[in-house]
Design a protein around this motif. Sequence first.
Motif, PDB file in Angstrom:
ATOM      1  N   ILE A 137      33.659   3.188  63.359  1.00 27.31           N
ATOM      2  CA  ILE A 137      33.969   3.074  61.931  1.00 27.31           C
ATOM      3  C   ILE A 137      35.468   2.856  61.747  1.00 27.31           C
ATOM      4  CG2 ILE A 137      33.923   4.256  59.705  1.00 27.31           C
ATOM      5  CD1 ILE A 137      31.193   3.326  60.727  1.00 27.31           C
ATOM      6  N   LEU A 138      35.827   1.820  60.982  1.00 30.59           N
ATOM      7  CA  LEU A 138      37.231   1.499  60.740  1.00 30.59           C
ATOM      8  C   LEU A 138      37.710   2.104  59.419  1.00 30.59           C
ATOM      9  CD1 LEU A 138      39.812  -0.073  61.508  1.00 30.59           C
ATOM     10  CD2 LEU A 138      38.852  -2.042  60.286  1.00 30.59           C
ATOM     11  N   ILE A 139      36.903   1.937  58.372  1.00 27.83           N
ATOM     12  CA  ILE A 139      37.244   2.473  57.043  1.00 27.83           C
ATOM     13  C   ILE A 139      36.232   3.554  56.693  1.00 27.83           C
ATOM     14  CG2 ILE A 139      37.407   1.928  54.583  1.00 27.83           C
ATOM     15  CD1 ILE A 139      38.353  -0.863  55.355  1.00 27.83           C
ATOM     16  N   ASN A 140      36.720   4.710  56.275  1.00 26.04           N
ATOM     17  CA  ASN A 140      35.820   5.827  56.024  1.00 26.04           C
ATOM     18  C   ASN A 140      36.050   6.406  54.629  1.00 26.04           C
ATOM     19  OD1 ASN A 140      33.846   7.766  56.628  1.00 26.04           O
ATOM     20  ND2 ASN A 140      35.380   9.233  57.341  1.00 26.04           N
ATOM     21  N   ASP A 141      35.016   6.317  53.786  1.00 30.96           N
ATOM     22  CA  ASP A 141      35.020   6.940  52.454  1.00 30.96           C
ATOM     23  C   ASP A 141      36.265   6.544  51.651  1.00 30.96           C
ATOM     24  OD1 ASP A 141      33.838   8.462  50.485  1.00 30.96           O
ATOM     25  OD2 ASP A 141      34.918  10.282  51.061  1.00 30.96           O
ATOM     26  N   MET A 142      36.481   5.229  51.496  1.00 30.40           N
ATOM     27  CA  MET A 142      37.648   4.734  50.750  1.00 30.40           C
ATOM     28  C   MET A 142      37.331   4.672  49.252  1.00 30.40           C
ATOM     29  SD  MET A 142      39.551   1.035  51.034  1.00 30.40           S
ATOM     30  CE  MET A 142      40.400   1.417  52.553  1.00 30.40           C
ATOM     31  N   ASN A 143      38.272   5.120  48.444  1.00 31.27           N
ATOM     32  CA  ASN A 143      38.140   5.064  46.989  1.00 31.27           C
ATOM     33  C   ASN A 143      39.414   4.465  46.389  1.00 31.27           C
ATOM     34  OD1 ASN A 143      35.541   6.691  46.129  1.00 31.27           O
ATOM     35  ND2 ASN A 143      36.487   7.849  47.802  1.00 31.27           N
ATOM     36  N   ILE A 144      39.273   3.351  45.703  1.00 29.70           N
ATOM     37  CA  ILE A 144      40.401   2.673  45.055  1.00 29.70           C
ATOM     38  C   ILE A 144      39.935   2.195  43.688  1.00 29.70           C
ATOM     39  CG2 ILE A 144      42.077   0.781  45.217  1.00 29.70           C
ATOM     40  CD1 ILE A 144      41.497   0.662  48.216  1.00 29.70           C
ATOM     41  N   HIS A 145      40.784   2.385  42.681  1.00 28.95           N
ATOM     42  CA  HIS A 145      40.480   1.859  41.356  1.00 28.95           C
ATOM     43  C   HIS A 145      41.652   1.003  40.891  1.00 28.95           C
ATOM     44  CE1 HIS A 145      38.673   1.520  37.420  1.00 28.95           C
ATOM     45  NE2 HIS A 145      39.822   1.884  36.859  1.00 28.95           N
ATOM     46  N   VAL A 146      41.384  -0.276  40.674  1.00 35.53           N
ATOM     47  CA  VAL A 146      42.415  -1.225  40.265  1.00 35.53           C
ATOM     48  C   VAL A 146      42.089  -1.715  38.865  1.00 35.53           C
ATOM     49  CG1 VAL A 146      43.587  -3.389  40.828  1.00 35.53           C
ATOM     50  CG2 VAL A 146      42.698  -1.942  42.669  1.00 35.53           C
ATOM     51  N   LYS A 147      43.054  -1.531  37.956  1.00 32.68           N
ATOM     52  CA  LYS A 147      42.846  -1.976  36.581  1.00 32.68           C
ATOM     53  C   LYS A 147      43.221  -3.450  36.429  1.00 32.68           C
ATOM     54  CE  LYS A 147      43.836   2.592  34.670  1.00 32.68           C
ATOM     55  NZ  LYS A 147      44.730   3.380  33.784  1.00 32.68           N
ATOM     56  N   GLN A 148      42.747  -4.027  35.334  1.00 32.44           N
ATOM     57  CA  GLN A 148      43.016  -5.440  35.065  1.00 32.44           C
ATOM     58  C   GLN A 148      44.525  -5.701  34.986  1.00 32.44           C
ATOM     59  OE1 GLN A 148      41.448  -6.781  31.331  1.00 32.44           O
ATOM     60  NE2 GLN A 148      42.244  -8.864  31.543  1.00 32.44           N
ATOM     61  N   GLY A 149      44.963  -6.744  35.663  1.00 38.18           N
ATOM     62  CA  GLY A 149      46.356  -7.168  35.580  1.00 38.18           C
ATOM     63  C   GLY A 149      47.300  -6.432  36.499  1.00 38.18           C
ATOM     64  N   GLN A 150      46.808  -5.476  37.251  1.00 36.75           N
ATOM     65  CA  GLN A 150      47.705  -4.733  38.141  1.00 36.75           C
ATOM     66  C   GLN A 150      47.991  -5.518  39.430  1.00 36.75           C
ATOM     67  OE1 GLN A 150      45.814  -0.832  38.683  1.00 36.75           O
ATOM     68  NE2 GLN A 150      47.390   0.068  37.367  1.00 36.75           N
ATOM     69  N   MET A 151      49.185  -5.289  39.951  1.00 41.37           N
ATOM     70  CA  MET A 151      49.557  -5.846  41.245  1.00 41.37           C
ATOM     71  C   MET A 151      49.415  -4.738  42.284  1.00 41.37           C
ATOM     72  SD  MET A 151      53.232  -7.306  42.546  1.00 41.37           S
ATOM     73  CE  MET A 151      53.560  -7.561  44.290  1.00 41.37           C
ATOM     74  N   ILE A 152      48.521  -4.979  43.227  1.00 38.57           N
ATOM     75  CA  ILE A 152      48.245  -3.992  44.264  1.00 38.57           C
ATOM     76  C   ILE A 152      48.816  -4.500  45.576  1.00 38.57           C
ATOM     77  CG2 ILE A 152      46.475  -2.615  45.401  1.00 38.57           C
ATOM     78  CD1 ILE A 152      46.670  -2.301  42.329  1.00 38.57           C
ATOM     79  N   ALA A 153      49.744  -3.785  46.145  1.00 39.03           N
ATOM     80  CA  ALA A 153      50.311  -4.144  47.438  1.00 39.03           C
ATOM     81  C   ALA A 153      49.626  -3.318  48.516  1.00 39.03           C
ATOM     82  CB  ALA A 153      51.810  -3.894  47.459  1.00 39.03           C
ATOM     83  N   ILE A 154      49.279  -3.974  49.610  1.00 40.53           N
ATOM     84  CA  ILE A 154      48.624  -3.292  50.728  1.00 40.53           C
ATOM     85  C   ILE A 154      49.558  -3.392  51.923  1.00 40.53           C
ATOM     86  CG2 ILE A 154      46.531  -3.149  52.137  1.00 40.53           C
ATOM     87  CD1 ILE A 154      45.129  -4.811  49.962  1.00 40.53           C
ATOM     88  N   VAL A 155      50.014  -2.256  52.416  1.00 35.89           N
ATOM     89  CA  VAL A 155      50.967  -2.254  53.531  1.00 35.89           C
ATOM     90  C   VAL A 155      50.457  -1.344  54.628  1.00 35.89           C
ATOM     91  CG1 VAL A 155      52.906  -2.692  51.963  1.00 35.89           C
ATOM     92  CG2 VAL A 155      52.330  -0.329  52.597  1.00 35.89           C
ATOM     93  N   GLY A 156      51.045  -1.510  55.776  1.00 32.77           N
ATOM     94  CA  GLY A 156      50.663  -0.679  56.914  1.00 32.77           C
ATOM     95  C   GLY A 156      50.921  -1.424  58.205  1.00 32.77           C
ATOM     96  N   PRO A 157      50.861  -0.716  59.323  1.00 33.27           N
ATOM     97  CA  PRO A 157      51.111  -1.348  60.618  1.00 33.27           C
ATOM     98  C   PRO A 157      49.998  -2.326  60.996  1.00 33.27           C
ATOM     99  CG  PRO A 157      50.366   0.903  60.929  1.00 33.27           C
ATOM    100  CD  PRO A 157      50.572   0.727  59.452  1.00 33.27           C
ATOM    101  N   THR A 158      50.233  -3.128  61.999  1.00 34.83           N
ATOM    102  CA  THR A 158      49.240  -4.092  62.479  1.00 34.83           C
ATOM    103  C   THR A 158      47.971  -3.362  62.899  1.00 34.83           C
ATOM    104  OG1 THR A 158      50.991  -5.543  63.264  1.00 34.83           O
ATOM    105  CG2 THR A 158      48.788  -5.890  64.177  1.00 34.83           C
ATOM    106  N   GLY A 159      46.827  -3.881  62.438  1.00 27.97           N
ATOM    107  CA  GLY A 159      45.546  -3.274  62.781  1.00 27.97           C
ATOM    108  C   GLY A 159      45.152  -2.120  61.892  1.00 27.97           C
ATOM    109  N   ALA A 160      45.889  -1.915  60.794  1.00 29.20           N
ATOM    110  CA  ALA A 160      45.583  -0.779  59.916  1.00 29.20           C
ATOM    111  C   ALA A 160      44.346  -1.030  59.066  1.00 29.20           C
ATOM    112  CB  ALA A 160      46.782  -0.483  59.018  1.00 29.20           C
ATOM    113  N   GLY A 161      43.938  -2.323  58.895  1.00 34.29           N
ATOM    114  CA  GLY A 161      42.755  -2.637  58.089  1.00 34.29           C
ATOM    115  C   GLY A 161      43.073  -3.353  56.798  1.00 34.29           C
ATOM    116  N   LYS A 162      44.282  -3.922  56.692  1.00 39.10           N
ATOM    117  CA  LYS A 162      44.691  -4.570  55.433  1.00 39.10           C
ATOM    118  C   LYS A 162      43.838  -5.817  55.137  1.00 39.10           C
ATOM    119  CE  LYS A 162      48.938  -5.143  56.864  1.00 39.10           C
ATOM    120  NZ  LYS A 162      48.770  -4.529  58.213  1.00 39.10           N
ATOM    121  N   THR A 163      43.754  -6.708  56.105  1.00 38.70           N
ATOM    122  CA  THR A 163      42.962  -7.931  55.910  1.00 38.70           C
ATOM    123  C   THR A 163      41.482  -7.606  55.822  1.00 38.70           C
ATOM    124  OG1 THR A 163      44.639  -9.191  57.126  1.00 38.70           O
ATOM    125  CG2 THR A 163      42.498 -10.231  56.847  1.00 38.70           C
TER     126      THR A 163
END
Length: 625
Positions: free
Chosen positions: A394-420
């Motif tokens: 399992i790579l991602i476990n029990d993830m919860n994210i809420h993004v509202k309309q018009g928001q800019m969400i940046a995803i950062v982390g080291p290589t292989g963290a699961g961003k893509t």
Amino acid sequence: MSEERRQVSGGGRGFGRGAGPGMGMPVQKAKDFKGTLNRLIGYLKPRKYQLFAVFITAILSTVFSIVSPKIMGNATTKLFEGMMMKMKGVPGAHIDFEYILQILLLLGGLYIFSALFSYIQQYIMAGVAQKTVYELRKQVDDKLSRLPLSFFDSRAHGEILSRVVNDVDNISSTLQQSLTQFITSIVTFIGVIVMMLTISPVMTLVVILTLPLSLIVTKAIASRSQAYFVGQQKALGELNGHVEEMYTGHKIIKAFGHEDKSVAVFNDINERLYNSGWRAQFISGIIMPLMSFISNIGYVLICVIGGVLVTKNSIAIGDIQAFIQYARQFSQPITQLANIANIIQSTVASAERVFELLDEQEEIPEAVDARELRSPKGEVCFQNVTFGYKEDAILINDMNIHVKQGQMIAIVGPTGAGKTTLINLLMRFYEINDGKITIDGVDITRLKRGNLHSLFGMVLQDTWLFNGTIRDNIAYGRENATEEEIVQAAKAAHADHFIRTLPDGYETILNEEASNISQGQKQLLTIARAILADPAILILDEATSSVDTRTEAYIQKAMNELMKGRTSFVIAHRLSTIRDADIILVMNNGNVVEQGSHEELMAEGGFYADLYNSQFMMKTPKRVV
């Protein structure tokens, strides 16, 4: 390059020249020959009547050509009898040229009919083969569109292309040529034996006795050449792989001064290819002279026995002539059948590879009552999402994210963290193991895939441009885009200036790899394409990684303008580009470990703060005294 890849590079169906097609050459074999052959025949069943017509015309064409030597022998006999009677001084003796003329006209008619039926056979078979392969190609193309992204991620593109192009072409050529040749070879073999038996069973026995000797010689030599052919194919694959690597990395080789090493490796492989190749060709080339020798022995025996029979008036001299022609034809269908057997093995192996592709597990089909979002807002939620490329990892476990309309969400982390991976899940390129992802409150599994993908505009780190004009590449973002809209999108991406400096401007043709413009310019064009698409949700995966700092600043301004009112997901390694993000998701080992604004995360002094500071802290060099 791996050994496996080198083998693939040099693969393909080939034959030894010296022994004729199929002699001694290693042939790719199917794992389930019978099952695959039956399945391939199933594609021909809808055209069984055309195939029956091909079978009949092939028989007629071959029969007409088989009986011709026998009829021609009658003309020779009549000519010989007339000559002999005139030499003996028989009163009224003459050569019956009228009879000979009738035979010649009959032969001309038979040859015309043979050619006509051969033409009809090839014409019908061409239609059968191409229609069959057309349906097979269509099935393969439809299948590729239904396969999940995981299929393409886990296989080399060259391997997939080989199945779609080379293997299907192999099937096409076999259906077109080898199938009809198989029929004619069998008919010729049987017909020649029948015609020889009608002339002389004794001479037929002599011819048949030479057959086992030919087979023994062929098998003995082919088995010796087999090992050399294997070595030749192996060396050829290595050589192709080496040349591909060296020319692809030509600049690197020059930069590091490895020319001599590259040439030395090439010479070593080339030497092995030469040694295996000439031995394989020489040994297999002995087959034909030896078979000719054996055939000539049979020819001498036929002439001797035939001469004796003629002197005893047991056989006509014209029949001897016909029999010699049949004896010459006798080995031809055998050689052809051996060749076709190899081709059919290779074709069934190709068919098996194509069927393996057709049997691959498809992506989960759309829901029966799938919906479409007509006026999307861009509100995105990940609710208890769990995902792994493998069930036991399992790579991602029990993830919860809420993004509202018009928001800019940046995803950062080291290589292989699961961003893509997060983006792939959002676009449903991969199916989640548990939980759900919603857009505007609608589960993405309840949306039509086409509609889901139309909600996004993407600019990836790896640019993709096709062979065509710059205008067409930008216009790819929106159907029926006007000239003004294309130019405005280019200006917004700061691409208009460099486009106009090119000799043909917007009409500049990009080659297959778009290598006639720089990497940064490619990225500007993909950004312009995304701007033109005007999507509800933007995905920017290291979109500015290939441009210089000044251009990055311009693009950032254009992006900020573009992202107003739109939900945006930005994957970035340069953290200075996402300081203005509404929410920064910090990922590590597949989980969101921190989230918040830049100021909030820096104040926490956690994982994000360490990442950010590591990009801007410089060690003060020690002063050398």
